[in-house]
Design a protein around this motif. Structure first.
Motif, PDB file in Angstrom:
ATOM      1  N   ALA A  82      65.574  34.127  10.501  1.00 52.68           N
ATOM      2  CA  ALA A  82      65.734  32.722  10.111  1.00 52.68           C
ATOM      3  C   ALA A  82      64.644  32.438   9.087  1.00 52.68           C
ATOM      4  CB  ALA A  82      65.592  31.806  11.323  1.00 52.68           C
ATOM      5  N   LYS A  83      65.028  32.013   7.903  1.00 52.78           N
ATOM      6  CA  LYS A  83      64.059  31.955   6.802  1.00 52.78           C
ATOM      7  C   LYS A  83      64.310  30.767   5.884  1.00 52.78           C
ATOM      8  CE  LYS A  83      66.955  35.594   4.825  1.00 52.78           C
ATOM      9  NZ  LYS A  83      67.555  36.015   6.100  1.00 52.78           N
ATOM     10  N   ILE A  84      63.236  30.345   5.228  1.00 52.48           N
ATOM     11  CA  ILE A  84      63.319  29.320   4.196  1.00 52.48           C
ATOM     12  C   ILE A  84      63.782  29.986   2.910  1.00 52.48           C
ATOM     13  CG2 ILE A  84      62.073  27.561   2.890  1.00 52.48           C
ATOM     14  CD1 ILE A  84      62.299  26.989   5.899  1.00 52.48           C
ATOM     15  N   THR A  85      64.831  29.451   2.311  1.00 52.38           N
ATOM     16  CA  THR A  85      65.341  30.041   1.067  1.00 52.38           C
ATOM     17  C   THR A  85      64.969  29.232  -0.167  1.00 52.38           C
ATOM     18  OG1 THR A  85      67.457  28.893   1.415  1.00 52.38           O
ATOM     19  CG2 THR A  85      67.278  31.155   2.229  1.00 52.38           C
ATOM     20  N   ARG A  86      64.716  27.951   0.035  1.00 52.54           N
ATOM     21  CA  ARG A  86      64.357  27.099  -1.099  1.00 52.54           C
ATOM     22  C   ARG A  86      63.653  25.857  -0.593  1.00 52.54           C
ATOM     23  NH1 ARG A  86      68.584  24.056  -5.207  1.00 52.54           N
ATOM     24  NH2 ARG A  86      67.110  23.595  -6.889  1.00 52.54           N
ATOM     25  N   LEU A  87      62.687  25.389  -1.371  1.00 50.37           N
ATOM     26  CA  LEU A  87      61.939  24.193  -1.016  1.00 50.37           C
ATOM     27  C   LEU A  87      61.844  23.310  -2.250  1.00 50.37           C
ATOM     28  CD1 LEU A  87      58.671  24.150   1.092  1.00 50.37           C
ATOM     29  CD2 LEU A  87      58.983  22.617  -0.842  1.00 50.37           C
TER      30      LEU A  87
ATOM     31  N   ILE B 224      64.863  24.448  14.590  1.00 54.42           N
ATOM     32  CA  ILE B 224      66.282  24.515  14.239  1.00 54.42           C
ATOM     33  C   ILE B 224      66.856  25.904  14.567  1.00 54.42           C
ATOM     34  CG2 ILE B 224      66.208  25.288  11.811  1.00 54.42           C
ATOM     35  CD1 ILE B 224      68.142  22.790  11.331  1.00 54.42           C
ATOM     36  N   THR B 225      66.001  26.929  14.565  1.00 54.12           N
ATOM     37  CA  THR B 225      66.450  28.249  15.011  1.00 54.12           C
ATOM     38  C   THR B 225      66.736  28.234  16.504  1.00 54.12           C
ATOM     39  OG1 THR B 225      65.088  29.273  13.273  1.00 54.12           O
ATOM     40  CG2 THR B 225      65.918  30.711  15.009  1.00 54.12           C
ATOM     41  N   LEU B 226      65.896  27.539  17.268  1.00 52.40           N
ATOM     42  CA  LEU B 226      66.135  27.402  18.702  1.00 52.40           C
ATOM     43  C   LEU B 226      67.444  26.667  18.970  1.00 52.40           C
ATOM     44  CD1 LEU B 226      62.514  26.569  19.935  1.00 52.40           C
ATOM     45  CD2 LEU B 226      63.832  28.627  20.458  1.00 52.40           C
ATOM     46  N   VAL B 227      67.720  25.634  18.183  1.00 55.22           N
ATOM     47  CA  VAL B 227      68.990  24.913  18.330  1.00 55.22           C
ATOM     48  C   VAL B 227      70.162  25.868  18.111  1.00 55.22           C
ATOM     49  CG1 VAL B 227      70.462  23.137  17.303  1.00 55.22           C
ATOM     50  CG2 VAL B 227      68.034  22.670  17.697  1.00 55.22           C
ATOM     51  N   HIS B 228      70.063  26.683  17.068  1.00 53.12           N
ATOM     52  CA  HIS B 228      71.133  27.635  16.779  1.00 53.12           C
ATOM     53  C   HIS B 228      71.321  28.628  17.927  1.00 53.12           C
ATOM     54  CE1 HIS B 228      73.702  30.447  14.684  1.00 53.12           C
ATOM     55  NE2 HIS B 228      72.801  31.411  14.840  1.00 53.12           N
TER      56      HIS B 228
ATOM     57  N   ILE C 245      64.251  21.054   2.569  1.00 52.57           N
ATOM     58  CA  ILE C 245      64.128  22.432   3.017  1.00 52.57           C
ATOM     59  C   ILE C 245      65.513  23.060   3.096  1.00 52.57           C
ATOM     60  CG2 ILE C 245      63.166  23.958   4.767  1.00 52.57           C
ATOM     61  CD1 ILE C 245      61.154  21.979   3.441  1.00 52.57           C
ATOM     62  N   HIS C 246      65.720  24.149   2.391  1.00 59.06           N
ATOM     63  CA  HIS C 246      66.944  24.937   2.507  1.00 59.06           C
ATOM     64  C   HIS C 246      66.611  26.191   3.315  1.00 59.06           C
ATOM     65  CE1 HIS C 246      69.446  22.826  -0.584  1.00 59.06           C
ATOM     66  NE2 HIS C 246      68.245  22.410  -0.958  1.00 59.06           N
ATOM     67  N   ALA C 247      67.437  26.489   4.299  1.00 61.25           N
ATOM     68  CA  ALA C 247      67.147  27.631   5.164  1.00 61.25           C
ATOM     69  C   ALA C 247      68.410  28.417   5.470  1.00 61.25           C
ATOM     70  CB  ALA C 247      66.505  27.154   6.462  1.00 61.25           C
ATOM     71  N   ASP C 248      68.201  29.680   5.759  1.00 61.48           N
ATOM     72  CA  ASP C 248      69.251  30.581   6.230  1.00 61.48           C
ATOM     73  C   ASP C 248      68.922  30.897   7.681  1.00 61.48           C
ATOM     74  OD1 ASP C 248      70.766  32.763   6.992  1.00 61.48           O
ATOM     75  OD2 ASP C 248      70.506  33.852   5.110  1.00 61.48           O
ATOM     76  N   ILE C 249      69.686  30.317   8.590  1.00 57.14           N
ATOM     77  CA  ILE C 249      69.439  30.519  10.015  1.00 57.14           C
ATOM     78  C   ILE C 249      70.414  31.565  10.531  1.00 57.14           C
ATOM     79  CG2 ILE C 249      69.191  29.398  12.259  1.00 57.14           C
ATOM     80  CD1 ILE C 249      67.287  28.339  10.097  1.00 57.14           C
ATOM     81  N   MET C 250      69.997  32.809  10.437  1.00 59.58           N
ATOM     82  CA  MET C 250      70.802  33.931  10.919  1.00 59.58           C
ATOM     83  C   MET C 250      72.207  33.915  10.307  1.00 59.58           C
ATOM     84  SD  MET C 250      69.504  33.861  14.917  1.00 59.58           S
ATOM     85  CE  MET C 250      70.245  35.442  15.346  1.00 59.58           C
ATOM     86  N   GLY C 251      72.234  33.682   8.976  1.00 59.83           N
ATOM     87  CA  GLY C 251      73.494  33.706   8.246  1.00 59.83           C
ATOM     88  C   GLY C 251      74.135  32.357   8.039  1.00 59.83           C
ATOM     89  N   LYS C 252      73.595  31.314   8.640  1.00 66.62           N
ATOM     90  CA  LYS C 252      74.129  29.964   8.459  1.00 66.62           C
ATOM     91  C   LYS C 252      73.180  29.156   7.581  1.00 66.62           C
ATOM     92  CE  LYS C 252      76.616  29.830  12.853  1.00 66.62           C
ATOM     93  NZ  LYS C 252      77.960  29.766  12.254  1.00 66.62           N
TER      94      LYS C 252
ATOM     95  N   ILE D 150      65.531  40.240  19.940  1.00 71.16           N
ATOM     96  CA  ILE D 150      64.370  39.756  19.201  1.00 71.16           C
ATOM     97  C   ILE D 150      64.826  39.110  17.902  1.00 71.16           C
ATOM     98  CG2 ILE D 150      62.214  40.425  18.073  1.00 71.16           C
ATOM     99  CD1 ILE D 150      62.059  42.772  20.056  1.00 71.16           C
ATOM    100  N   VAL D 151      64.389  37.877  17.678  1.00 74.67           N
ATOM    101  CA  VAL D 151      64.712  37.130  16.464  1.00 74.67           C
ATOM    102  C   VAL D 151      63.405  36.660  15.844  1.00 74.67           C
ATOM    103  CG1 VAL D 151      65.900  35.103  15.518  1.00 74.67           C
ATOM    104  CG2 VAL D 151      66.910  36.366  17.439  1.00 74.67           C
ATOM    105  N   THR D 152      63.295  36.741  14.513  1.00 77.58           N
ATOM    106  CA  THR D 152      62.088  36.293  13.824  1.00 77.58           C
ATOM    107  C   THR D 152      62.398  35.090  12.939  1.00 77.58           C
ATOM    108  OG1 THR D 152      62.469  37.824  11.984  1.00 77.58           O
ATOM    109  CG2 THR D 152      61.094  38.607  13.804  1.00 77.58           C
ATOM    110  N   PHE D 153      61.373  34.273  12.725  1.00 76.87           N
ATOM    111  CA  PHE D 153      61.517  33.146  11.799  1.00 76.87           C
ATOM    112  C   PHE D 153      60.285  33.088  10.894  1.00 76.87           C
ATOM    113  CE2 PHE D 153      58.905  31.413  15.143  1.00 76.87           C
ATOM    114  CZ  PHE D 153      58.137  30.411  14.559  1.00 76.87           C
ATOM    115  N   GLY D 154      60.500  32.663   9.638  1.00 75.41           N
ATOM    116  CA  GLY D 154      59.367  32.607   8.723  1.00 75.41           C
ATOM    117  C   GLY D 154      59.783  32.320   7.295  1.00 75.41           C
ATOM    118  N   MET D 155      58.844  32.485   6.391  1.00 77.32           N
ATOM    119  CA  MET D 155      59.049  32.163   4.980  1.00 77.32           C
ATOM    120  C   MET D 155      59.571  33.348   4.182  1.00 77.32           C
ATOM    121  SD  MET D 155      58.104  28.976   4.938  1.00 77.32           S
ATOM    122  CE  MET D 155      57.875  28.579   3.210  1.00 77.32           C
ATOM    123  N   LYS D 156      59.343  34.559   4.685  1.00 76.50           N
ATOM    124  CA  LYS D 156      59.730  35.745   3.927  1.00 76.50           C
ATOM    125  C   LYS D 156      61.181  36.116   4.192  1.00 76.50           C
ATOM    126  CE  LYS D 156      55.075  37.672   3.580  1.00 76.50           C
ATOM    127  NZ  LYS D 156      54.191  38.828   3.871  1.00 76.50           N
ATOM    128  N   GLN D 157      61.771  36.803   3.250  1.00 78.65           N
ATOM    129  CA  GLN D 157      63.202  37.085   3.296  1.00 78.65           C
ATOM    130  C   GLN D 157      63.592  38.129   4.334  1.00 78.65           C
ATOM    131  OE1 GLN D 157      65.467  35.081   1.521  1.00 78.65           O
ATOM    132  NE2 GLN D 157      63.476  34.064   1.527  1.00 78.65           N
TER     133      GLN D 157
END
Length: 471
Positions: free
Chosen positions: A257-262, A299-303, A271-278, A246-253
């Motif tokens: 996979a999350k947005i870190t800066r906009l 982009i999480t699906l791509v990863h 858009i700056h994001a942390d995709i499972m550590g990348k 199970i993997v989640t994506f969203g705005m919260k930390q």
């Protein structure tokens, strides 16, 4: 006869083996169709029995260039031997799709569903993965009981990534479709009260969407929207399946996979994001937070599929809105009146209409005008859902609202006088009232459920480029 030519999708022998049928002759196929009107030279026409029996059009399909037909009655095509005969053509379509899935051994398959955004995420994901390898995708919104196996049957043997959209409006539909795709990764974009007429509760909708997890390959991934109210329920459904990650994506930390800066630069956002550590960044030129959400999902699906994140980010940075889903056109009439037309006419529900209104507020335009049609399949509370849009209208601070449909009358009755453009009971009647209101510098957004035919208004406004306004 074996398939050695990369332009050949299927040989008649391969089709017959897949569907346990009989060949009339040896022939090669370069595409697959179930609509005889869409036949291109070399296509296989599959005669599906639905509201109309495709066998009635099999001979015509051959006359228009079909390379062969898949039928259950060979007497309907006269003397032609370019057929594969089977017992049940719908079952044969599913079997052909399964054969395509099995033979493309290196393919990573992705299935996408959701109440809102699934087509956009499908397009974003397939475009982004194309930078990493040959990618096959559902065309248009081919996401139902015939669209999914048809998309599978069209998948070339050398496909690296397959991206499939799966839809539903009743319980049990996705449970039948997901096992056909057997995705390595399945994503739910969001859960909202869409088709609630057929479900009764938002929880029932979430459960129906979670059926997509049933087909995931052993050890695969379930991608879930972290901040959706149904997130916990979706996670529970996914956790009921053995060996599913199970993997989640969203705005919260707390999301995987999350947005870190906009960074908002006015005409676009970075858009700056942390995709499972990348760490990755991309640009969004379209207004509306849903573009950030959908891009993050893609982009999480791509990863998860093993694609190149940097290449994917570059593709996303140059991606524009789709026709019927936010595409913007600048229309200039013969007498020099210029305005922006935002085409959101493909579909509508309370969540997507509110988002479209928020987005309209941030678009450029001397006047912001919303043209809205009925939202369908909302059940017993449909009138209430339409009336509740008043909050989104007032918060968006649009200048004028035009409404079409008996359900939208409940919103019309609540609109302040200064917001009222005009009302009609259907889009055809509303069109001339919208046309006569257009002024230079306007930004006009048109949205409604497909069945409310708001595409009539989009077409009418687009055609102004050939006409003068008669104000």
């Amino acid at each position: 006869m074996s398939n050695q030519d990369s332009t050949i999708l299927w040989t008649s022998e391969e089709i017959a083996n897949a569907v346990k049928g009989q060949c009339g002759a040896d022939f090669n196929i370069t595409g697959v169709q179930i609509d005889s009107r869409a036949i291109e030279p070399g296509d296989l026409f599959i005669a599906i029995k639905a509201e109309r029996d495709g066998h009635d059009f099999a001979k015509s399909a051959l006359n228009h260039g079909a390379g062969g037909v898949l039928i259950s009655d060979n007497e309907v095509i006269g003397s032609s031997q370019n057929y594969v005969l089977c017992d049940d053509t719908m079952l044969a379509l599913e079997s052909l799709g399964a054969a395509a899935r099995r033979r493309a051994l290196i393919t990573k398959r992705i299935a996408i569903t959701g109440s809102v955004g699934k087509t956009t995420v499908k397009e974003l994901t397939s475009a982004a993965l194309s930078a990493s390898g040959k990618t096959h995708k559902s065309v248009k919104s081919y996401n139902n009981h015939w669209g999914v196996p048809l998309t599978l049957s069209r998948m070339p043997i050398n496909t690296r990534y397959g991206v499939f959209e799966i839809g539903m409006n009743h319980t049990g539909e996705i449970a039948l479709l997901s096992p056909q795709v057997k995705p390595h990764i399945a994503a739910i974009t969001t859960v909202a009260p869409v088709h609630i007429e057929h479900f009764g509760t938002i929880e029932a909708i979430a459960d129906a969407k979670a059926e997509i997890f049933l087909g995931i390959e052993n050890g695969g991934y379930a991608l879930i929207p972290n901040e959706n109210p149904m997130s916990k329920r979706l996670k529970q459904r996914a956790s009921d399946i053995d060996n599913l990650n199970i993997v989640t994506f969203g705005m919260k930390q707390n999301a995987d996979a999350k947005i870190t800066r906009l960074i908002d630069n006015g005409d676009y956002r970075i858009i700056h994001a942390d995709i499972m550590g990348k760490n990755i960044e991309w640009r969004v030129s379209e207004p509306g937070d849903h573009w950030i959400h959908n891009g993050l999902c893609a982009i999480t699906l791509v990863h998860l599929a093993g694609g190149d994140l940097e290449a994917a980010a570059s593709v996303l940075s140059n991606f524009g809105a789709l026709e019927g889903r936010g595409a913007v056109k600048t229309i200039t009439t013969k007498d020099g009146v210029e305005f922006s037309l935002v085409d959101e006419a493909y579909n509508a529900n309370p969540t997507s209409v509110a988002a479209a209104l928020r987005t309209l507020a941030n678009r450029h335009g001397r006047r912001k005008i919303a043209v809205l049609g009925d939202m369908l399949e909302l059940g017993d509370k449909e009138n209430e859902y339409h009336a509740e849009l008043i909050d989104a209208v007032l918060k968006s601070n649009v200048d004028l609202v035009f409404l079409a449909g008996s359900r939208m009358k409940y919103l019309w009755d609540l609109l302040p006088a200064n917001k009222r453009g005009n009302f009609a009971y259907n889009s055809k009647e509303l069109l001339p009232r919208v046309l006569e209101s257009v002024q230079s510098g306007d930004c006009i957004m048109v949205k409604g459920s497909n069945g409310s035919h708001m595409n009539v208004i989009v077409a009418g406004l687009a055609n102004l480029k050939n006409d003068s306004l008669k104000n």
